[in-house]
Design a protein around this motif. Structure first.
Motif: not given
Length: 141
Positions: A76-77, A79-80, A83-84
């Motif tokens: 998982h990045s 940024s993701s 965002k989550g």
């Protein structure tokens, strides 16, 4: 079980050790992360991190921002993950604590930006201590 940066994580196709210092800041630096909101936010962040195949190694939730030391998976990045963290936590906290939306003029819980940096083995303890000291330096709210 607490992990330290010199511990390696093993996945099917990789061996890794990735730690990040992450900071989320409330919109307008409003003091809304207090009491039950703070307790629920920590639980949400820990659960989400587990879903990202990671672990929160250290966390300190101040009234207007959050510091986390996260042991993360390369799946998982950042940024993701952010965002989550922001999307799910805002939705759940607004649903369970509608009073905080009033303090934010009906708007967003989080600033659109965030802080993220990688942590080396030499800097890990310094960051852990910095996160712990935040509570002492800002006073208990």
């Amino acid at each position: 079980m607490q992990k330290y940066s010199n511990d390696l994580n093993y996945a099917r196709s990789s061996v890794y050790s990735l730690q990040y210092h992450l900071i989320l800041v409330t919109k307008y630096r409003r003091d809304v992360l207090i009491g039950d909101v703070k307790v629920e936010l920590e639980e949400l962040l820990r659960n989400m991190t587990e879903k990202f195949s990671g672990e929160i190694m250290e966390i300190n939730i101040m009234p207007d921002h959050v510091h986390m030391l996260v042991d993360a998976s390369p799946k998982h990045s950042i940024s993701s993950m952010m965002k989550g963290y922001k999307g799910v936590s805002a939705r759940m906290l607004f649903m369970h604590h509608p009073e905080i939306k009033k303090k934010l003029w009906g708007g967003h819980l989080w600033q659109p930006s965030y802080f993220a940096c990688t942590v080396s083995e030499r800097s890990e303890e310094l960051i852990r201590e910095y996160i712990r000291r935040q509570k002492k330096s800002k006073g208990k709210r």
